[in-house]
Design a protein around this motif. Structure first.
Motif: not given
Length: 372
Positions: A39-42, A171, A204, A230-231, A253-254
């Motif tokens: 669920k994240n942007s890495t 993700f 984002s 989520a960035y 989540y956000e």
């Protein structure tokens, strides 16, 4: 369906990207350390920091390849243009803000409608670009800056690796090395462009740029819709921007990230930090449902659609919700109708590979709205 007599023009700011889609069977069968990514942007530069020193992007991609169940493919991407494209198709007056490279109109494999610029303009998105060298950013007169898209020589549209499984877990990895968006931190904001519009939709992107954009729009009494994303969404960033926004969109989540930033336990507590916040939409792309929290209401309004007939990919379903909401909100419809439109878009995006491939036009959307 209730709506006001006049429409509003919106700017949409967020990452512009080309997506590389990687489809796997089950994310839970990946090494346990990968759970940190869900669920994240890495950013690519932080892969080793997040997963451990031995991990590189090359090793991550090799690991994912062993779990793939379909060939990799390209598509138009980035939350900013996904939302801009979807909202414009639905008849909203939209202009894009973002950073691209010299490949902005390159026809990549998988781009079904030509280069990115051409594709967005066909949908009705206004593109007002300025081509320059990176070292010319400092020479831009911010007060009179009216170009939404900066085309930076020597850079390219950033790549986003979009990983999803059959359970709806996804993700992302974002190229923060070659991508043009890496220069957003030192770029001026287009103040004159903001002056010419009724509102801004922000998703984002680079927090420094977004913070300055939101701050100026707030001072100019523009409507601000903030899609949490989520960035790089740190508590410090959220505490700075959230009180200046009018509408907040996010999944569980956000929204939890926002609650943690303000140290509150319930969604309605988020109305306390600022009188500007009027609406919070808590969305669930898996169930295609949403809860609308409005400042003057004690209880949320719960909205649902019919079951998704075919689930192909969860990538970009939240962008569909944002696009539908923004488009109908901008055209004067109330929150209930706008959220319903967003959930219908979500349902449509679920049924395709890619994101913009599933976006509806105005006729298609209103036909489905009438059936609800």
């Amino acid at each position: 369906m209730t709506h006001r007599s006049s429409s509003k023009k919106f700017l949409v700011a967020g990452h512009i990207a080309k997506d590389i889609h990687i489809k796997i069977l089950d994310s839970n069968k990946l090494p346990k350390v990968f759970h940190r990514l869900f669920k994240n942007s890495t950013p690519i530069s932080e892969v080793g920091e997040v997963l451990g020193e031995k991990w590189t992007l090359k090793k991550v991609l090799a690991t994912l390849k062993r779990h793939m169940i379909a060939p990799v493919f390209y598509s138009y991407g980035g939350r900013g243009p996904n939302v801009a494209y979807g909202a414009a198709l639905l008849g909203a007056a939209i202009e894009l803000i973002g950073f691209v490279g010299e490949d902005f109109d390159k026809h990549y494999s998988g781009f079904y409608d030509g280069g990115y610029r051409t594709h967005l303009e066909k949908a009705g998105v206004t593109i007002n670009e300025l081509i320059l060298e990176p070292d010319e950013l400092d020479a831009i007169d911010e007060e009179n800056h009216n170009h939404g898209v900066l085309v930076l020589k020597g850079k390219e549209i950033p790549t986003i690796y979009c990983v999803k499984d059959l359970n709806g877990i996804d993700f992302y990895f974002i190229d923060d090395i070659k991508g043009a968006h890496t220069l957003a931190t030192r770029s001026p904001i287009p103040k004159q462009l903001i002056n010419d519009y009724d509102g801004v939709f922000i998703t984002s992107g680079e927090p420094s740029f977004n913070s300055r954009l939101i701050d100026y729009a707030h001072k100019k009494n523009k409507e601000i819709i903030f899609d949490v994303g989520a960035y790089n969404t740190t508590s410090l960033y959220l505490k700075e921007v959230i009180p200046k926004c009018n509408v907040i969109l996010g999944n569980e989540y956000e929204i939890n990230l926002v609650k943690q930033a303000f140290n509150v336990s319930h969604v309605t507590d988020l109305f306390h930090p600022s009188s500007s916040i009027a609406t919070i939409v808590l969305e669930d792309k898996i169930a295609c449902t949403a809860e609308i929290y409005e400042r003057e209401r004690a209880e949320p309004i719960r909205i649902a659609t019919t079951e998704v007939p075919k689930r192909v990919s969860s990538i970009g379903c939240c962008d569909g919700i944002a696009a539908g909401y923004l488009a109908l909100h901008a055209q004067g419809h109330d929150n209930v109708v706008a959220v319903k439109a967003g959930l219908i878009e979500c349902q449509s995006v679920w049924q395709v590979e890619g994101v913009q491939e599933g976006m509806l036009n105005k006729r298609q959307l209103f036909q489905r709205l009438k059936m609800r």
